[in-house]
Motif scaffolding. Structure first.
Motif, mmCIF file in Angstrom:
data_model
loop_
_atom_site.group_PDB
_atom_site.id
_atom_site.type_symbol
_atom_site.label_atom_id
_atom_site.label_comp_id
_atom_site.label_asym_id
_atom_site.label_seq_id
_atom_site.Cartn_x
_atom_site.Cartn_y
_atom_site.Cartn_z
ATOM 1 N N SER A 1 43.672 -9.988 16.521
ATOM 2 C CA SER A 1 43.915 -8.634 17.043
ATOM 3 C C SER A 1 44.023 -7.600 15.933
ATOM 4 C CB SER A 1 45.199 -8.612 17.884
ATOM 5 O OG SER A 1 46.301 -9.099 17.134
ATOM 6 N N MET A 2 44.294 -8.038 14.701
ATOM 7 C CA MET A 2 44.341 -7.116 13.558
ATOM 8 C C MET A 2 42.919 -6.933 13.034
ATOM 9 S SD MET A 2 47.629 -6.457 13.300
ATOM 10 C CE MET A 2 47.674 -6.543 15.099
ATOM 11 N N ILE A 3 42.179 -6.018 13.670
ATOM 12 C CA ILE A 3 40.734 -5.955 13.394
ATOM 13 C C ILE A 3 40.397 -5.106 12.161
ATOM 14 C CG2 ILE A 3 40.074 -6.370 15.793
ATOM 15 C CD1 ILE A 3 39.576 -3.400 16.101
ATOM 16 N N TRP A 4 41.273 -4.176 11.737
ATOM 17 C CA TRP A 4 41.019 -3.298 10.591
ATOM 18 C C TRP A 4 39.637 -2.646 10.728
ATOM 19 C CZ3 TRP A 4 44.748 -2.150 7.016
ATOM 20 C CH2 TRP A 4 45.887 -2.981 7.005
ATOM 21 N N PRO A 5 39.480 -1.656 11.610
ATOM 22 C CA PRO A 5 38.156 -1.098 11.938
ATOM 23 C C PRO A 5 37.344 -0.628 10.737
ATOM 24 C CG PRO A 5 39.817 -0.281 13.472
ATOM 25 C CD PRO A 5 40.554 -1.018 12.400
ATOM 26 N N ALA A 6 37.982 -0.032 9.731
ATOM 27 C CA ALA A 6 37.219 0.474 8.578
ATOM 28 C C ALA A 6 36.489 -0.651 7.858
ATOM 29 C CB ALA A 6 38.144 1.214 7.613
ATOM 30 N N ASN A 7 37.068 -1.857 7.864
ATOM 31 C CA ASN A 7 36.423 -2.994 7.201
ATOM 32 C C ASN A 7 35.132 -3.415 7.894
ATOM 33 O OD1 ASN A 7 38.027 -3.464 4.971
ATOM 34 N ND2 ASN A 7 39.428 -4.801 6.064
ATOM 35 N N LEU A 8 35.035 -3.126 9.185
ATOM 36 C CA LEU A 8 33.838 -3.537 9.919
ATOM 37 C C LEU A 8 32.610 -2.778 9.415
ATOM 38 C CD1 LEU A 8 35.375 -3.761 13.502
ATOM 39 C CD2 LEU A 8 35.063 -5.585 11.823
ATOM 40 N N VAL A 9 32.811 -1.523 9.010
ATOM 41 C CA VAL A 9 31.707 -0.747 8.426
ATOM 42 C C VAL A 9 31.247 -1.400 7.120
ATOM 43 C CG1 VAL A 9 31.033 1.502 7.505
ATOM 44 C CG2 VAL A 9 32.564 1.377 9.480
ATOM 45 N N THR A 10 32.219 -1.790 6.296
ATOM 46 C CA THR A 10 31.897 -2.440 5.017
ATOM 47 C C THR A 10 31.181 -3.766 5.243
ATOM 48 O OG1 THR A 10 33.916 -1.437 4.140
ATOM 49 C CG2 THR A 10 32.874 -3.137 2.807
ATOM 50 N N CYS A 11 31.666 -4.556 6.196
ATOM 51 C CA CYS A 11 31.023 -5.844 6.505
ATOM 52 C C CYS A 11 29.588 -5.632 6.981
ATOM 53 C CB CYS A 11 31.816 -6.583 7.577
ATOM 54 S SG CYS A 11 33.434 -7.171 7.048
ATOM 55 N N ALA A 12 29.401 -4.640 7.842
ATOM 56 C CA ALA A 12 28.056 -4.364 8.353
ATOM 57 C C ALA A 12 27.110 -3.999 7.212
ATOM 58 C CB ALA A 12 28.107 -3.233 9.386
ATOM 59 N N LEU A 13 27.615 -3.235 6.232
ATOM 60 C CA LEU A 13 26.776 -2.852 5.097
ATOM 61 C C LEU A 13 26.432 -4.068 4.235
ATOM 62 C CD1 LEU A 13 25.302 -0.831 3.395
ATOM 63 C CD2 LEU A 13 27.473 -0.151 2.347
#
Length: 750
Positions: free
Chosen positions: A205-217
């Motif tokens: 549940s601790m998804i840290w949304p900003a990290n998802l942008v970094t992972c996608a890149l």
């Protein structure tokens, strides 16, 4: 009809046969009412042995290959080189105006081609048993090097203490003091963040949304394919990123250099430049415009909370207070980050301090109380409210989650990523304990050996505040992408406890606020490593070493600048090294540490009413919690008062994008497109966010170094920089900060 159901269930029949529906619901249940979760989508994810959250599935692979090289000589060399260059550059330009900041996304983009070049050109030989070229440049090497380059990229907060001591208080302590203060403030947070990782990193549940942008890149650059992206046809993510990156970078040349009025775009003020109420309501510089991060990363429900807070507090409450002249506000701009005296002029702190920077009570009474613009005063009130709301909200909503996670091992997490990471040796708790004890000792030595007037017990209190708040604030940030700040409350506490001690105030604020902020920075990086399957022990050492290197480089650059640049921090310094941040930090040290909050917020003082925001912050989450118990599936489950109170924390000052367009973009991508075109959103949303950020970041760096920094900023001084599109926003009442009322010469208000 959702894309998840179209794809996931086809490959899940075998699992479905063996898993009962009750078990499935138990797997996706969280210990708190999580606004980010959709039960049907979560079940589809679990059936596919993937994350319960579609945003995580779209950006993060649900597989791992432990044999992929990670902690190689190549990743360490590249990481450390950029951990020297980027913090050094940022520290150099930190003291200059105009300035530029080289962000982590720039490091991420630059490391990639260099790593590829290394893989192609360096011979594959061993030196002391270490391979110089272990093969193709891997995604895990790229992640580790990027984390090292970015973990200390920004100027360390404590370097401002050193600068203020030198500029304002004529205290130039040696490098040992400076280094211990910086290391202590940076790494104590790291140790606390490490201890908190079972609460803030391991739970799905601790998804840290900003990290998802970094992972996608990362996944886009390395052309990774995985189930969560789906099988939607059309352009590849790599090509989509390239096109969006180029468009973003080229477009930014317009608002960033050629036509800067587009960045402000307060067009109503251009039509009526002398109309004060119009400029106050629609202005950028001193009006009601503000900025907040990428709308493509923050969940829509969190954006809606921020928008609601903005509309109520700054479009409704602020004009009411201003135009009724509450706090004598009509004599000041409606929105300004500055402080004012009782003539409406800038508050001159030199008039109320002695030569040794101690407070002069008689001079203060003869001069003026300190006044703030209406939005600045409201921002203090909202900061007070966010502090109590955070604790109340955490207790009411998160207490079960915190209790459960305190007893749950990583391999027991209902999440594929935690189970994959559980195969790697974890970082022992005593490693963090050693870091904490060493940095704690550094802190005590620095405040006891050198003259700081900062008692050890208040140093301990600052750490207690950071420790108490790190998990509640971290959980809110991990869910909403918004961080509640502790800067104001730490200033308030130490200002009451130790009035007249500005150095102590700065140290307390830094150990109280930045320890928490650093803890969450490290925790966020740990979550990035968690998503990208970086072994925890490699993460630990890379973060520690890079932080030490970056902090040391920044102090070295700063010491060189003060030694070799003439008139450093002088407002008229020839090369622009006027130290704007140091001025703000120094003024705050005088306002809070010398004048003290008792003369502003105590009973009978100008801003006493703002202290009732503490009570407001305590009560509001209780009301929504009780109402949500009665109506559990209503919109009330999305109301988050810590986000409402803290989401507008950047007002003042204003910025290029106002809240309404920001929220509209968030609504379009995070609500409308996500609901109606989920396959497109899954494949492209986070890639688009990364591309836009990357394009602007690279373009800003190129504009600065090619067009603004050379020739001391004189390129285009009689052409581009003077045409209407680059000057119109400065020829308005908004730019001048014109108040509604002025006082006659020799007169004053209040």
């Amino acid at each position: 009809m959702s894309y998840i159901h179209d794809v996931k269930n086809e490959s899940s029949s075998d699992i479905e046969k063996n898993v009962d529906q009750k078990d499935l619901h138990a797997l996706v249940e969280t210990e708190f009412d999580d606004p980010n979760i959709d039960k049907d989508a979560a079940i589809a994810g679990v059936l596919e042995d993937d994350s319960p959250y579609p945003e995580v599935r779209s950006a993060v692979a649900n597989t791992d290959d432990p044999s992929i090289p990670v902690s190689t000589l190549r990743s360490w060399v590249l990481g450390l080189i950029w951990a020297i260059i980027i913090p050094g550059l940022n520290q150099f330009f930190f003291f200059r105006y105009p300035s530029v900041t080289v962000t982590g996304i720039v490091a991420q983009l630059l490391i990639f081609p260099i790593g590829r070049l290394w893989a192609r050109t360096v011979p594959n030989v061993k030196v002391l048993g270490i391979e110089l070229n272990p093969g193709p440049f891997t995604i895990k090497e790229h992640v580790l090097a990027t984390i090292m380059a970015s973990v200390g990229a920004g100027s360390a907060y404590a370097t401002d203490i050193v600068a203020v001591q030198r500029v304002y208080y004529n205290q130039t302590y040696n490098f040992s003091y400076q280094w211990m203060v910086v290391m202590s403030t940076q790494l104590i947070g790291f140790s606390i963040g490490g201890i908190a990782r079972r609460f803030l990193v391991q739970p799905p549940s601790m998804i840290w949304p900003a990290n998802l942008v970094t992972c996608a890149l990362f996944n886009t650059l390395h052309a990774q394919t995985y189930a969560g992206v789906g099988n939607r046809g059309g352009m590849s993510r790599e090509r989509f990123f390239l096109y969006a990156f180029l468009v973003s970078g080229v477009w930014y040349i317009l608002p960033g250099y050629l036509f800067q009025a587009l960045s402000y775009f307060s067009w109503v003020c251009w039509i009526a430049p002398e109309n004060i109420p119009v400029n106050q309501m629609f202005g950028y510089v001193h009006g009601l415009i503000a900025y907040i991060g990428s709308p493509l990363a923050t969940p829509w429900w969190a954006e809606a909370n921020i928008l609601a807070g903005f509309v109520f507090f700054f479009w409704i409450l602020t004009p009411i207070l201003y135009y009724t002249n509450t706090w004598e506000s009509k004599y000041m701009p409606i929105s300004s980050r500055g402080s004012f005296d009782n003539t409406g002029g800038t508050y001159d702190v030199t008039k109320i301090i002695n030569d040794d920077a101690t407070f002069n009570e008689e001079a203060y009474k003869a001069y003026s109380p300190l006044y703030l613009s209406t939005t600045f005063a409201i921002s203090y009130g909202l900061s007070f409210a966010s502090i109590t709301a955070t604790l109340t909200h955490a207790f009411l909503y998160f207490r079960k989650q915190i209790w459960t996670q305190s007893r749950r091992a990583m391999h027991e997490q209902p999440d594929i990523h935690a189970r994959l990471m559980s195969h790697y040796p974890q970082v022992p708790e005593w490693w963090y304990a050693i870091i904490f004890l060493a940095m704690f000792a550094f802190g005590i030595i620095s405040i006891e050996v050198w003259e700081t007037k900062f008692p050890v017990q208040y140093f301990i209190l600052a750490l207690v505040i950071a420790f108490v708040y790190v998990i509640p604030i971290g959980m809110i940030q991990a869910i909403t992408n918004q961080q509640v700040g502790l800067n104001v409350i730490t200033e308030l506490i130490i200002g009451y406890a130790l009035p007249g001690r500005p150095i102590a105030m700065m140290l307390f604020k830094t150990w109280g606020y930045i320890t928490m902020a650093q803890a969450l920075t490290f925790t966020s990086d740990f979550k990035l490593g968690h998503y990208m399957k970086i072994p925890p022990r490699a993460m630990f050492w890379s973060q520690v070493v890079a932080t030490v290197v970056a902090g040391t480089v920044q102090l070295g650059v700063q010491a060189w600048m003060f030694t070799n640049i003439p008139n450093m921090c002088d407002p008229k310094q020839a090369d622009g090294f006027i130290c704007p941040s140091t001025e703000v930090f120094g003024t705050a040290s005088i306002i809070w540490g010398v004048i003290g909050p008792a003369r502003q917020f105590s009973k009978g003082q100008v801003y006493y009413a703002l202290t009732f925001f503490f009570l407001v912050g305590f009560i509001c989450p209780v009301i929504t919690y009780l109402l949500s118990l009665k109506w559990p599936n209503s919109w009330l489950r999305y109301v988050n008062f810590p986000v409402i109170f803290s989401g507008t924390g950047l007002i003042p000052p204003a910025s290029a994008i106002n809240y309404v367009p920001w929220a509209i973009v968030g609504f379009i991508f995070q609500y409308a497109i996500r609901r109606r075109h989920f396959p497109w959103w899954t494949k492209y949303n986070y890639v688009l966010s990364a591309a836009l950020d990357s394009g602007v970041a690279i373009s800003a760096v190129l504009i600065f170094f090619c067009l603004q920094y050379p020739r001391n900023g004189t390129i285009g001084e009689n052409s581009i920089t003077t045409w209407w599109g680059n000057t119109v926003m400065w020829n308005t009442a908004d730019s001048d900060g014109t108040p509604l009322r002025t006082v006659a010469d020799g007169d004053f208000f209040g």
